[in-house]
Write a protein that holds these residues in place. Structure first.
Motif, PDB file in Angstrom:
ATOM      1  N   SER A  28       0.829  -1.208   0.000  1.00 49.08           N
ATOM      2  CA  SER A  28       0.000   0.000   0.000  1.00 49.08           C
ATOM      3  C   SER A  28       0.860   1.254   0.000  1.00 49.08           C
ATOM      4  O   SER A  28       0.546   2.243  -0.678  1.00 49.08           O
ATOM      5  CB  SER A  28      -0.919   0.009   1.228  1.00 49.08           C
ATOM      6  OG  SER A  28      -1.818  -1.076   1.197  1.00 49.08           O
ATOM      7  N   CYS A  29       1.957   1.220   0.746  1.00 53.26           N
ATOM      8  CA  CYS A  29       2.852   2.383   0.840  1.00 53.26           C
ATOM      9  C   CYS A  29       3.499   2.672  -0.513  1.00 53.26           C
ATOM     10  O   CYS A  29       3.527   3.816  -0.972  1.00 53.26           O
ATOM     11  CB  CYS A  29       3.915   2.121   1.904  1.00 53.26           C
ATOM     12  SG  CYS A  29       5.035   3.512   2.181  1.00 53.26           S
ATOM     13  N   VAL A  30       4.021   1.644  -1.161  1.00 53.63           N
ATOM     14  CA  VAL A  30       4.660   1.820  -2.468  1.00 53.63           C
ATOM     15  C   VAL A  30       3.664   2.361  -3.485  1.00 53.63           C
ATOM     16  O   VAL A  30       3.981   3.262  -4.276  1.00 53.63           O
ATOM     17  CB  VAL A  30       5.281   0.491  -2.959  1.00 53.63           C
ATOM     18  CG1 VAL A  30       5.741   0.610  -4.403  1.00 53.63           C
ATOM     19  CG2 VAL A  30       6.448   0.079  -2.065  1.00 53.63           C
ATOM     20  N   LYS A  31       2.473   1.821  -3.479  1.00 55.44           N
ATOM     21  CA  LYS A  31       1.429   2.278  -4.414  1.00 55.44           C
ATOM     22  C   LYS A  31       1.108   3.751  -4.173  1.00 55.44           C
ATOM     23  O   LYS A  31       0.980   4.537  -5.127  1.00 55.44           O
ATOM     24  CB  LYS A  31       0.170   1.424  -4.235  1.00 55.44           C
ATOM     25  CG  LYS A  31      -0.955   1.755  -5.215  1.00 55.44           C
ATOM     26  CD  LYS A  31      -2.130   0.805  -5.006  1.00 55.44           C
ATOM     27  CE  LYS A  31      -3.306   1.157  -5.904  1.00 55.44           C
ATOM     28  NZ  LYS A  31      -2.975   0.993  -7.329  1.00 55.44           N
ATOM     29  N   TYR A  32       1.009   4.141  -2.918  1.00 54.32           N
ATOM     30  CA  TYR A  32       0.711   5.542  -2.593  1.00 54.32           C
ATOM     31  C   TYR A  32       1.835   6.456  -3.080  1.00 54.32           C
ATOM     32  O   TYR A  32       1.579   7.489  -3.724  1.00 54.32           O
ATOM     33  CB  TYR A  32       0.523   5.711  -1.084  1.00 54.32           C
ATOM     34  CG  TYR A  32       0.584   7.157  -0.651  1.00 54.32           C
ATOM     35  CD1 TYR A  32      -0.436   8.049  -0.994  1.00 54.32           C
ATOM     36  CD2 TYR A  32       1.672   7.647   0.074  1.00 54.32           C
ATOM     37  CE1 TYR A  32      -0.377   9.386  -0.631  1.00 54.32           C
ATOM     38  CE2 TYR A  32       1.740   8.978   0.448  1.00 54.32           C
ATOM     39  CZ  TYR A  32       0.721   9.847   0.091  1.00 54.32           C
ATOM     40  OH  TYR A  32       0.786  11.166   0.444  1.00 54.32           O
ATOM     41  N   ILE A  33       3.091   6.100  -2.792  1.00 55.94           N
ATOM     42  CA  ILE A  33       4.223   6.951  -3.183  1.00 55.94           C
ATOM     43  C   ILE A  33       4.289   7.100  -4.702  1.00 55.94           C
ATOM     44  O   ILE A  33       4.472   8.197  -5.225  1.00 55.94           O
ATOM     45  CB  ILE A  33       5.548   6.380  -2.633  1.00 55.94           C
ATOM     46  CG1 ILE A  33       5.561   6.466  -1.103  1.00 55.94           C
ATOM     47  CG2 ILE A  33       6.741   7.138  -3.215  1.00 55.94           C
ATOM     48  CD1 ILE A  33       6.722   5.730  -0.458  1.00 55.94           C
ATOM     49  N   ASN A  34       4.133   6.004  -5.405  1.00 55.10           N
ATOM     50  CA  ASN A  34       4.300   6.036  -6.859  1.00 55.10           C
ATOM     51  C   ASN A  34       3.113   6.643  -7.600  1.00 55.10           C
ATOM     52  O   ASN A  34       3.277   7.170  -8.704  1.00 55.10           O
ATOM     53  CB  ASN A  34       4.547   4.621  -7.396  1.00 55.10           C
ATOM     54  CG  ASN A  34       5.921   4.103  -7.027  1.00 55.10           C
ATOM     55  OD1 ASN A  34       6.843   4.875  -6.788  1.00 55.10           O
ATOM     56  ND2 ASN A  34       6.064   2.793  -6.987  1.00 55.10           N
ATOM     57  N   GLU A  35       1.943   6.622  -6.983  1.00 54.48           N
ATOM     58  CA  GLU A  35       0.747   7.066  -7.707  1.00 54.48           C
ATOM     59  C   GLU A  35       0.119   8.347  -7.161  1.00 54.48           C
ATOM     60  O   GLU A  35      -0.517   9.081  -7.936  1.00 54.48           O
ATOM     61  CB  GLU A  35      -0.309   5.950  -7.705  1.00 54.48           C
ATOM     62  CG  GLU A  35       0.147   4.690  -8.433  1.00 54.48           C
ATOM     63  CD  GLU A  35      -0.914   3.604  -8.433  1.00 54.48           C
ATOM     64  OE1 GLU A  35      -2.041   3.863  -7.930  1.00 54.48           O
ATOM     65  OE2 GLU A  35      -0.620   2.488  -8.910  1.00 54.48           O
ATOM     66  N   ARG A  36       0.312   8.638  -5.872  1.00 53.72           N
ATOM     67  CA  ARG A  36      -0.439   9.768  -5.310  1.00 53.72           C
ATOM     68  C   ARG A  36       0.402  10.770  -4.526  1.00 53.72           C
ATOM     69  O   ARG A  36      -0.083  11.884  -4.285  1.00 53.72           O
ATOM     70  CB  ARG A  36      -1.560   9.237  -4.396  1.00 53.72           C
ATOM     71  CG  ARG A  36      -2.564   8.345  -5.097  1.00 53.72           C
ATOM     72  CD  ARG A  36      -3.812   8.119  -4.278  1.00 53.72           C
ATOM     73  NE  ARG A  36      -3.561   7.514  -2.987  1.00 53.72           N
ATOM     74  CZ  ARG A  36      -3.333   6.213  -2.806  1.00 53.72           C
ATOM     75  NH1 ARG A  36      -3.288   5.382  -3.842  1.00 53.72           N
ATOM     76  NH2 ARG A  36      -3.118   5.718  -1.589  1.00 53.72           N
ATOM     77  N   GLU A  38       2.428  13.709  -3.905  1.00 55.72           N
ATOM     78  CA  GLU A  38       2.635  14.857  -4.790  1.00 55.72           C
ATOM     79  C   GLU A  38       4.082  15.337  -4.853  1.00 55.72           C
ATOM     80  O   GLU A  38       4.477  16.000  -5.816  1.00 55.72           O
ATOM     81  CB  GLU A  38       1.726  16.012  -4.355  1.00 55.72           C
ATOM     82  CG  GLU A  38       0.239  15.711  -4.517  1.00 55.72           C
ATOM     83  CD  GLU A  38      -0.630  16.844  -4.050  1.00 55.72           C
ATOM     84  OE1 GLU A  38      -0.088  17.816  -3.464  1.00 55.72           O
ATOM     85  OE2 GLU A  38      -1.863  16.765  -4.269  1.00 55.72           O
ATOM     86  N   ARG A  39       4.881  15.015  -3.858  1.00 55.90           N
ATOM     87  CA  ARG A  39       6.274  15.501  -3.831  1.00 55.90           C
ATOM     88  C   ARG A  39       7.250  14.378  -4.183  1.00 55.90           C
ATOM     89  O   ARG A  39       8.390  14.385  -3.756  1.00 55.90           O
ATOM     90  CB  ARG A  39       6.586  16.077  -2.450  1.00 55.90           C
ATOM     91  CG  ARG A  39       5.625  17.171  -2.017  1.00 55.90           C
ATOM     92  CD  ARG A  39       5.925  17.656  -0.611  1.00 55.90           C
ATOM     93  NE  ARG A  39       7.113  18.482  -0.583  1.00 55.90           N
ATOM     94  CZ  ARG A  39       7.742  18.850   0.539  1.00 55.90           C
ATOM     95  NH1 ARG A  39       7.291  18.421   1.718  1.00 55.90           N
ATOM     96  NH2 ARG A  39       8.815  19.618   0.497  1.00 55.90           N
ATOM     97  N   ARG A  40       6.803  13.461  -4.992  1.00 53.24           N
ATOM     98  CA  ARG A  40       7.606  12.276  -5.306  1.00 53.24           C
ATOM     99  C   ARG A  40       8.938  12.642  -5.959  1.00 53.24           C
ATOM    100  O   ARG A  40       9.973  12.050  -5.647  1.00 53.24           O
ATOM    101  CB  ARG A  40       6.811  11.350  -6.219  1.00 53.24           C
ATOM    102  CG  ARG A  40       7.541  10.057  -6.563  1.00 53.24           C
ATOM    103  CD  ARG A  40       6.601   9.086  -7.261  1.00 53.24           C
ATOM    104  NE  ARG A  40       7.298   7.857  -7.620  1.00 53.24           N
ATOM    105  CZ  ARG A  40       7.842   7.626  -8.810  1.00 53.24           C
ATOM    106  NH1 ARG A  40       7.775   8.558  -9.750  1.00 53.24           N
ATOM    107  NH2 ARG A  40       8.453   6.488  -9.064  1.00 53.24           N
ATOM    108  N   THR A  41       8.964  13.611  -6.864  1.00 56.49           N
ATOM    109  CA  THR A  41      10.205  13.992  -7.547  1.00 56.49           C
ATOM    110  C   THR A  41      11.227  14.542  -6.558  1.00 56.49           C
ATOM    111  O   THR A  41      12.411  14.170  -6.586  1.00 56.49           O
ATOM    112  CB  THR A  41       9.925  15.033  -8.643  1.00 56.49           C
ATOM    113  OG1 THR A  41       9.026  14.474  -9.608  1.00 56.49           O
ATOM    114  CG2 THR A  41      11.218  15.442  -9.344  1.00 56.49           C
ATOM    115  N   LEU A  42      10.766  15.409  -5.659  1.00 56.38           N
ATOM    116  CA  LEU A  42      11.673  15.951  -4.651  1.00 56.38           C
ATOM    117  C   LEU A  42      12.128  14.861  -3.687  1.00 56.38           C
ATOM    118  O   LEU A  42      13.286  14.846  -3.247  1.00 56.38           O
ATOM    119  CB  LEU A  42      10.992  17.091  -3.883  1.00 56.38           C
ATOM    120  CG  LEU A  42      11.881  17.900  -2.928  1.00 56.38           C
ATOM    121  CD1 LEU A  42      13.057  18.529  -3.668  1.00 56.38           C
ATOM    122  CD2 LEU A  42      11.065  18.977  -2.218  1.00 56.38           C
ATOM    123  N   LEU A  43      11.240  13.932  -3.367  1.00 54.78           N
ATOM    124  CA  LEU A  43      11.604  12.798  -2.517  1.00 54.78           C
ATOM    125  C   LEU A  43      12.718  11.986  -3.162  1.00 54.78           C
ATOM    126  O   LEU A  43      13.684  11.593  -2.499  1.00 54.78           O
ATOM    127  CB  LEU A  43      10.382  11.918  -2.269  1.00 54.78           C
ATOM    128  CG  LEU A  43      10.617  10.609  -1.506  1.00 54.78           C
ATOM    129  CD1 LEU A  43      11.077  10.901  -0.071  1.00 54.78           C
ATOM    130  CD2 LEU A  43       9.356   9.753  -1.501  1.00 54.78           C
TER     131      LEU A  43
END
Length: 307
Positions: A28-36, A38-43
């Motif tokens: 669930s965590c991976v799915k949230y990070i990759n799909e929802r 919003e700051r994924r690029t900065l992360l």
């Protein structure tokens, strides 16, 4: 999971519960990070910085390395790596211990390599014979030095970094309900008295935001401690396979460092790049060095861009 099917041994039962629940939480965590998230690029930039650049950040001169070597930055990198694993497994509250330790370590490293510190105290600390400096006192000592002083005078850096640190301490020391498991890392079910880790989007988002916050303040600390990092150099072009062991970044690494620095402080560091006589001097020195020939680059296994 049927609680009646669990082994009678407590730890065998705990193992079975954690394996099943952690797998679901991680998915669930991976799915949230990759799909929802919003700051994924900065992360991703923050993760790259911690994995690669942070351990190369300390000044590479003999005087600095003789004090604490690379230890504070390497240890901080490992703490931040561990925090991501904890978030993935929904052990979010424990990630804040790693955030706090990471920022403590980078401040300690900057403090010990500053000109204001007795080298014998640094060596005693690295040998575990001296306690870690008090965070607030170390920060106050740092703002007496050149680059931290100007940063603090312009932007009140000391209060900012202390506020971030106290925020993490409040979680670690459980300052009331707002910093409890219930709020930071909720567990919604228990099986035979064993808490079952579960993914919570709100908690995950907050923890990831605070990971980025931690790395952004670490970026400020390393840039103020060693501003040469702000100027990216094509090190291969001048040094081939023998670049400086640390203290300098390639252009993409320098760009990532600047990207991670909070918006509030960016003008200060961009101005340093243009007018600071030390950075300008190093830039001139670098440009004056002879280039490695293409033949030497090929012999070293380094190929010119576009070849």
């Amino acid at each position: 999971m049927n609680p009646f099917d669990l082994p009678s041994d407590h730890f065998e039962a705990r193992k079975m519960i954690l394996i099943e629940s952690s797998s679901a939480a991680m998915q669930s965590c991976v799915k949230y990070i990759n799909e929802r998230y919003e700051r994924r690029t900065l992360l991703q930039d923050a993760i790259k910085f911690c994995s690669h650049e942070l351990t190369e950040a300390p000044c590479g001169d003999i005087n600095s390395l003789s004090k604490v070597g690379f230890f504070p930055w390497v240890e901080a990198s490992q703490e931040l790596d561990q925090s991501l694993s904890l978030i993935l497994k929904s052990n979010i509250k424990n990630a804040y211990d790693s955030y706090r330790r990471a920022i403590e370590l980078v401040i300690t490293g900057a403090f010990f390599v500053s000109d204001n510190t007795d080298p014998s105290k640094a060596r005693a600390w690295i040998q575990s014979d001296r306690s870690t400096p008090n965070f607030q006192r170390a920060c106050k000592d740092l703002v007496k030095s050149n680059y931290f002083e100007s940063l603090n005078n312009k932007y009140d850096w000391l209060n900012d970094v202390l506020s971030v640190y106290w925020k993490f301490c409040n979680v670690v020391h459980v300052q009331g309900i707002d910093n409890s498991f219930k709020e930071i890392s909720p567990i919604y079910s228990f099986i035979n008295g064993i808490g079952v880790p579960a993914f919570t989007e709100k908690s995950c988002k907050t923890a990831l935001d605070d990971y980025i916050l931690t790395v952004s303040y670490i970026a400020v600390i390393v840039a103020a401690s060693n501003p040469f990092l702000l100027q990216g150099f094509d090190l291969d072009k001048k040094f081939g396979i023998n670049p400086p062991v640390s203290g300098f970044f390639y252009p993409d690494q320098a760009e990532r460092l600047m990207e991670l620095i909070p918006k509030k402080y960016k003008p200060h560091f961009k101005e340093l790049l243009e007018i600071d006589e030390n950075i300008v001097g190093v830039r001139s020195w670098f440009e004056s060095l002879p280039d490695i020939t293409e033949e030497e680059l090929y012999d070293a296994g380094i190929y010119p861009h576009g070849s």
